[in-house]
Design an enzyme around this catalytic site. Structure first.
Site, short mmCIF file in Angstrom:
data_model
loop_
_atom_site.label_atom_id
_atom_site.label_comp_id
_atom_site.label_asym_id
_atom_site.label_seq_id
_atom_site.Cartn_x
_atom_site.Cartn_y
_atom_site.Cartn_z
N LYS A 80 -17.76 -54.38 21.94
CA LYS A 80 -18.89 -53.30 22.21
C LYS A 80 -19.78 -53.97 23.29
O LYS A 80 -20.14 -55.16 22.93
CB LYS A 80 -19.42 -53.14 20.67
CG LYS A 80 -20.56 -52.09 20.52
CD LYS A 80 -21.05 -51.99 19.36
CE LYS A 80 -22.04 -50.86 19.20
NZ LYS A 80 -22.50 -50.58 17.97
N SER A 155 -22.71 -45.65 16.47
CA SER A 155 -23.07 -46.14 17.97
C SER A 155 -21.59 -46.77 18.65
O SER A 155 -21.83 -46.80 19.68
CB SER A 155 -24.10 -46.90 17.92
OG SER A 155 -23.83 -48.35 17.50
N SER A 179 -22.44 -47.73 12.10
CA SER A 179 -21.93 -47.40 13.54
C SER A 179 -20.50 -47.97 13.69
O SER A 179 -19.75 -47.83 14.78
CB SER A 179 -22.77 -48.28 14.35
OG SER A 179 -23.77 -47.47 14.84
#
Ligand code: GLN
Length: 484
Positions: A80, A155, A179
């Site tokens: 990420k 996210s 997330s």
């Protein structure tokens, strides 16, 4: 090499160890697949062919020399974009950090390198991890491989989409309020939010420090366990890192379940799941029963405050953490007529949602409002911690759906922040209480994946995996049509 290889970390490790495939071959096939699909899916913000090939070649050379290989040898992994990887951009999907290249590795990344994983690039996300759909990325939303008109969740949506599309079998996400788990559910993959303190936050760009955790994500439970095993552990560079023994997670694979008490949350009508999700969840509970678990209804009265408390505490912490992005130290600087205007113009690079949170956070921390909002939210958080502790006297784990709906259509919630925030109602409580929680695929509704969330006592990730392994045997993961 076929893309089916990218289905599982285990298959790759074995093939590399036995010399049936080289790390380089596997990396090449992952890169080919990523490059072929990414223009459509936008799962990756940065693909690092050069670094990936160098890492893979180094593994192959080490093998030739007869050196012992790491437990993730040759497995391609996506990271990420809020986790620092030396030499790669770390933008947090924000214009404020556009072009910033991390000069060091996050501790979790360092551990991955040691384990022999091959980092292929950085994945898309909501800006600074604030969001539940990936739509707040400054660089365009990643798409859900199951249905390209829907969000992948957020996210960590880029990581989840990359896994669902079998671009890599492993990915790192970060979870502050859901997330890792919610996008895992939306994309039909596995994602764990570890106990707070289990994984070092060193090198994770801070959003809300008392909640943030890096979390492993994978195409299957085995991959998630291997990845968790590699990144867990105490780190002197993170003051909140916990010095606790690390369980052998793969050993949980065949451990018996009989007699395990699983709490089933009684949900309030206002936050009930949509019918398709409810049906999948009911079926999941029957599977757990068939596996020998005892279902016990539990009530956590303070959960009613979780959403409100989270959306006060997380913005409060973010307003402080994001003060450092002012164009002086990281990323672009928008020069203006004086220093103050330079700060303002640079900080105008933040997107709408991030600005909303900074304003909200500054407000709830301001003199006169602190007691009314921030302090009250902290008290609610303490009650949630106590409610869980009490529930865990009666049950060993708690089961719930991961999210109230399946992945929603792109654009359907961006105009209504509260509707977006509601997506996190089932994941926020474990975050506020610092508990470990895993999302595993539980079936389909409207052709879209539904996640089963299991929450455990602090540091009992082992038990979560025990149940997850058994559940997966009864309900093997599916891959979306795009991948076939
Ligand atoms: N969706 C939640 C939020 O917007 C959680 C985000 C996260 O876990 N990083 O804050």
């Amino acid at each position: 090499m076929s893309a089916a290889f990218l289905d599982s970390a285990q298959a790759i490790c074995q093939a590399v160890e036995r010399g049936e495939a080289s790390a380089l071959e596997i990396t090449q096939s992952a890169l080919e697949r990523i490059e072929a699909l990414n223009a459509r899916l936008r799962a990756f913000l940065h693909i690092d062919r050069e670094q990936a090939i160098a890492q893979a070649s180094a593994i192959d050379r080490a093998k030739k020399r007869g050196e012992a290989l790491g437990p993730l040898c040759g497995v391609p992994i996506a990271i990420k974009d809020n986790i620092c990887v030396r030499g790669m951009p770390t933008t947090c999907a924000s214009r404020v950090l556009e072009g910033w290249v991390a000069p060091y590795d996050a501790t979790a990344v360092q551990k991955l390198r040691k384990a022999g994983a091959v980092i292929v690039g950085k994945t898309n996300m909501d800006e600074f991890a604030m969001g539940s759909s990936n739509e707040y990325s400054a660089f365009g939303v990643a798409l859900n491989p199951w249905d390209l008109s829907r969000v992948p969740g957020g996210s960590s949506g880029g990581s989840a989409a990359a896994l669902a599309a079998r671009m890599t079998p492993l990915a790192l996400g970060s979870d502050t309020g859901g997330s890792v788990r919610q996008p895992a559910a939306f994309c039909g993959v596995v994602g764990l939010k570890p106990t707070y303190g289990r994984v070092s936050r060193y090198g994770l760009v801070a959003f809300a420090s008392s909640l943030d955790q890096i979390g492993p994500m994978a195409t299957d439970v085995d991959g998630c366990a291997r990845l968790a095993q590699a990144i867990f552990g105490m780190d002197p560079r993170d003051a909140t890192s916990a010095d606790r023994p690390i369980p052998n997670l793969l050993k949980e694979k065949d451990a018996p379940l009989s007699g395990l008490r699983v709490g089933v949350l009684r949900l309030r009508a206002e936050v009930a799941p949509e019918p398709g999700v409810e049906a999948c969840f009911a079926q999941a509970l029957r599977i757990l029963e068939d596996l020998g678990c005892i279902l016990i209804e539990v009530e956590l009265p303070s959960l009613e405050y979780a959403l409100a408390a989270y959306y006060i505490l997380a913005p409060a912490e973010c307003s402080s953490n994001l003060a450092r992005f002012d164009g002086m130290r990281y990323g672009p600087r928008v020069e203006s007529e004086n220093l103050f205007r330079t700060y303002c113009q640079t900080r105008a690079l933040f997107g709408k949602e991030v600005r909303r949170r900074i304003v909200l956070g500054t407000y709830v921390l301001s003199a006169g409002y602190y007691e009314a909002y921030y302090a009250k939210a902290q008290r609610a958080r303490t009650r949630i911690v106590h409610d869980f502790a009490k529930a865990f006297e009666k049950v060993d784990l708690i089961a719930s759906p991961t999210a109230p709906t399946v992945a929603f259509p792109i654009g359907s919630r961006t105009e209504d922040p509260v509707a977006m925030y509601l997506s996190d109602v089932y994941t926020l409580p474990a975050s506020l209480a610092g508990l470990p929680a895993i999302s595993i695929p539980a079936g389909l509704s409207q052709g879209m994946p539904v996640g089963l969330e299991l929450t455990g006592r602090p540091f009992e990730e082992g038990l979560l995996f025990r149940l997850a392994f058994a559940f997966e045997k009864a309900r093997p993961p599916l891959s979306p049509p795009l991948v076939a």
